[in-house]
Design a protein around this motif. Structure first.
Motif, PDB file in Angstrom:
ATOM      1  N   VAL A  68       0.833  -1.207   0.000  1.00 13.65           N
ATOM      2  CA  VAL A  68       0.000   0.000   0.000  1.00 13.65           C
ATOM      3  C   VAL A  68       0.864   1.251   0.000  1.00 13.65           C
ATOM      4  CG1 VAL A  68      -1.719   1.316   1.302  1.00 13.65           C
ATOM      5  CG2 VAL A  68      -1.936  -1.176   1.114  1.00 13.65           C
ATOM      6  N   ILE A  69       1.881   1.284   0.857  1.00 12.51           N
ATOM      7  CA  ILE A  69       2.746   2.472   0.919  1.00 12.51           C
ATOM      8  C   ILE A  69       4.015   2.317   0.080  1.00 12.51           C
ATOM      9  CG2 ILE A  69       1.861   3.208   3.155  1.00 12.51           C
ATOM     10  CD1 ILE A  69       4.401   2.096   4.442  1.00 12.51           C
ATOM     11  N   GLY A  70       4.263   1.102  -0.411  1.00 18.00           N
ATOM     12  CA  GLY A  70       5.389   0.876  -1.309  1.00 18.00           C
ATOM     13  C   GLY A  70       6.754   0.914  -0.662  1.00 18.00           C
ATOM     14  N   GLU A  71       6.858   0.481   0.597  1.00 20.48           N
ATOM     15  CA  GLU A  71       8.169   0.432   1.252  1.00 20.48           C
ATOM     16  C   GLU A  71       8.168  -0.637   2.340  1.00 20.48           C
ATOM     17  OE1 GLU A  71       8.022   3.895   4.574  1.00 20.48           O
ATOM     18  OE2 GLU A  71       8.092   4.627   2.518  1.00 20.48           O
ATOM     19  N   TYR A  72       9.388  -0.925   2.818  1.00 26.32           N
ATOM     20  CA  TYR A  72       9.532  -1.888   3.905  1.00 26.32           C
ATOM     21  C   TYR A  72       9.191  -1.200   5.222  1.00 26.32           C
ATOM     22  CZ  TYR A  72      11.627  -5.419   0.970  1.00 26.32           C
ATOM     23  OH  TYR A  72      11.836  -6.380   0.016  1.00 26.32           O
ATOM     24  N   VAL A  73       8.470  -1.896   6.068  1.00 27.25           N
ATOM     25  CA  VAL A  73       8.111  -1.389   7.386  1.00 27.25           C
ATOM     26  C   VAL A  73       8.404  -2.465   8.427  1.00 27.25           C
ATOM     27  CG1 VAL A  73       6.340   0.193   6.549  1.00 27.25           C
ATOM     28  CG2 VAL A  73       5.711  -2.136   7.157  1.00 27.25           C
ATOM     29  N   SER A  74       8.486  -2.023   9.663  1.00 28.89           N
ATOM     30  CA  SER A  74       8.720  -2.950  10.775  1.00 28.89           C
ATOM     31  C   SER A  74       7.448  -3.081  11.594  1.00 28.89           C
ATOM     32  CB  SER A  74       9.831  -2.415  11.684  1.00 28.89           C
ATOM     33  OG  SER A  74      11.053  -2.371  11.019  1.00 28.89           O
ATOM     34  N   PRO A  75       7.183  -4.258  12.120  1.00 28.01           N
ATOM     35  CA  PRO A  75       6.045  -4.400  13.026  1.00 28.01           C
ATOM     36  C   PRO A  75       6.198  -3.468  14.223  1.00 28.01           C
ATOM     37  CG  PRO A  75       6.918  -6.546  12.409  1.00 28.01           C
ATOM     38  CD  PRO A  75       7.883  -5.515  11.901  1.00 28.01           C
ATOM     39  N   GLU A  76       5.088  -3.113  14.839  1.00 22.34           N
ATOM     40  CA  GLU A  76       5.095  -2.189  15.976  1.00 22.34           C
ATOM     41  C   GLU A  76       5.996  -2.673  17.111  1.00 22.34           C
ATOM     42  OE1 GLU A  76       1.849  -0.435  19.075  1.00 22.34           O
ATOM     43  OE2 GLU A  76       1.225  -0.624  16.975  1.00 22.34           O
ATOM     44  N   ALA A  77       6.003  -3.980  17.381  1.00 26.12           N
ATOM     45  CA  ALA A  77       6.833  -4.526  18.458  1.00 26.12           C
ATOM     46  C   ALA A  77       8.316  -4.281  18.186  1.00 26.12           C
ATOM     47  CB  ALA A  77       6.569  -6.015  18.634  1.00 26.12           C
ATOM     48  N   VAL A  78       8.722  -4.364  16.929  1.00 25.15           N
ATOM     49  CA  VAL A  78      10.122  -4.125  16.571  1.00 25.15           C
ATOM     50  C   VAL A  78      10.458  -2.647  16.764  1.00 25.15           C
ATOM     51  CG1 VAL A  78      11.801  -4.148  14.684  1.00 25.15           C
ATOM     52  CG2 VAL A  78      10.259  -6.086  15.008  1.00 25.15           C
ATOM     53  N   GLU A  79       9.578  -1.781  16.320  1.00 22.23           N
ATOM     54  CA  GLU A  79       9.809  -0.337  16.492  1.00 22.23           C
ATOM     55  C   GLU A  79       9.870   0.046  17.967  1.00 22.23           C
ATOM     56  OE1 GLU A  79       7.244   2.112  14.115  1.00 22.23           O
ATOM     57  OE2 GLU A  79       7.721   0.986  12.294  1.00 22.23           O
ATOM     58  N   GLU A  80       8.975  -0.527  18.766  1.00 24.18           N
ATOM     59  CA  GLU A  80       8.981  -0.274  20.206  1.00 24.18           C
ATOM     60  C   GLU A  80      10.296  -0.739  20.824  1.00 24.18           C
ATOM     61  OE1 GLU A  80       6.795  -1.872  24.264  1.00 24.18           O
ATOM     62  OE2 GLU A  80       5.812  -2.236  22.345  1.00 24.18           O
ATOM     63  N   CYS A  81      10.755  -1.893  20.428  1.00 23.60           N
ATOM     64  CA  CYS A  81      12.006  -2.451  20.937  1.00 23.60           C
ATOM     65  C   CYS A  81      13.191  -1.557  20.553  1.00 23.60           C
ATOM     66  CB  CYS A  81      12.174  -3.867  20.377  1.00 23.60           C
ATOM     67  SG  CYS A  81      13.384  -4.876  21.248  1.00 23.60           S
ATOM     68  N   GLU A  82      13.223  -1.097  19.307  1.00 25.09           N
ATOM     69  CA  GLU A  82      14.300  -0.209  18.864  1.00 25.09           C
ATOM     70  C   GLU A  82      14.286   1.110  19.633  1.00 25.09           C
ATOM     71  OE1 GLU A  82      14.825  -1.590  14.216  1.00 25.09           O
ATOM     72  OE2 GLU A  82      13.640   0.188  14.652  1.00 25.09           O
ATOM     73  N   GLN A  83      13.123   1.732  19.755  1.00 26.64           N
ATOM     74  CA  GLN A  83      13.030   3.020  20.439  1.00 26.64           C
ATOM     75  C   GLN A  83      13.450   2.909  21.898  1.00 26.64           C
ATOM     76  OE1 GLN A  83      12.724   5.901  18.890  1.00 26.64           O
ATOM     77  NE2 GLN A  83      12.673   4.623  17.058  1.00 26.64           N
ATOM     78  N   SER A  84      13.076   1.834  22.542  1.00 27.48           N
ATOM     79  CA  SER A  84      13.471   1.611  23.924  1.00 27.48           C
ATOM     80  C   SER A  84      14.990   1.469  24.023  1.00 27.48           C
ATOM     81  CB  SER A  84      12.780   0.352  24.456  1.00 27.48           C
ATOM     82  OG  SER A  84      13.237   0.038  25.740  1.00 27.48           O
TER      83      SER A  84
END
Length: 186
Positions: free
Chosen positions: A143-159
């Motif tokens: 839909v957006i035409g790019e790679y994305v990370s699941p929310e859990a991965v983003e949360e883990c990275e931000q932490s």
């Protein structure tokens, strides 16, 4: 401060692990440097395992802070790798890295008792990381035409970026000092 009969010094120094080998340099990592450049053939199997486990966490830190969990997985740092040469250590995968992070937090409880919230955050982060599905770290969203990370991965990275990484660096340097002194590495 003594830990298991070994006098640890300079625990208040600034420690910074480099997250870009082009733009940055490590700071305050003298003991890590000594440990990782020691004669690996002179180590017992237990010592070699301890050095390898610490090195694996340092590599994990570099990969995640440099390019996220997607880069960490893409470059294979979540998997076991045998040493390339006699001067190299083993690289342990994600399960062993989580185990070592928890051990570092326990070490921190003894050596940095005033940083109990930081030690607790390392444990909490290790628990988050332990539940990441490495097969679906990044996926292509049509839909957006790019790679994305699941929310859990983003949360883990931000932490991790939000302060856990800094404390992990301090724990790694202090633990490297403990290992060097207990092994007789000057």
């Amino acid at each position: 401060m003594k830990y298991k009969g070994i006098e640890l010094e300079g625990l208040d120094k600034k420690v910074k692990l480099s997250h870009s080998r082009v733009m940055e340099t490590d700071e305050g990592t003298d003991w890590i440097e000594k440990l990782l450049t020691c004669d690996k053939a002179a180590l017992t199997p237990t010592q070699f395992h301890e050095v390898s486990a610490l090195s694996s966490v340092i590599n994990m830190d570099y990969q995640i802070c440099n390019g996220g969990i997607g880069q960490y997985v893409g470059n294979g740092y979540h998997e076991y790798r045998a040493p390339y040469s006699d001067d190299d250590v083993e690289h342990y995968g994600a399960v062993e890295q989580v185990y070592m992070l928890r051990a570092l937090a326990d070490f921190g409880d003894n050596v940095f008792p005033y940083a109990d919230s930081c030690n607790r955050e390392v444990r909490q982060w290790a628990n988050l990381f332990d539940h990441i599905d490495f097969d679906s770290v990044d996926y292509y969203d049509e839909v957006i035409g790019e790679y994305v990370s699941p929310e859990a991965v983003e949360e883990c990275e931000q932490s991790y970026y939000g302060g856990v990484s800094d404390h992990v660096g301090l724990l790694c340097e202090a633990y490297a000092q403990y290992l060097c002194k207990s092994y007789g590495i000057d």
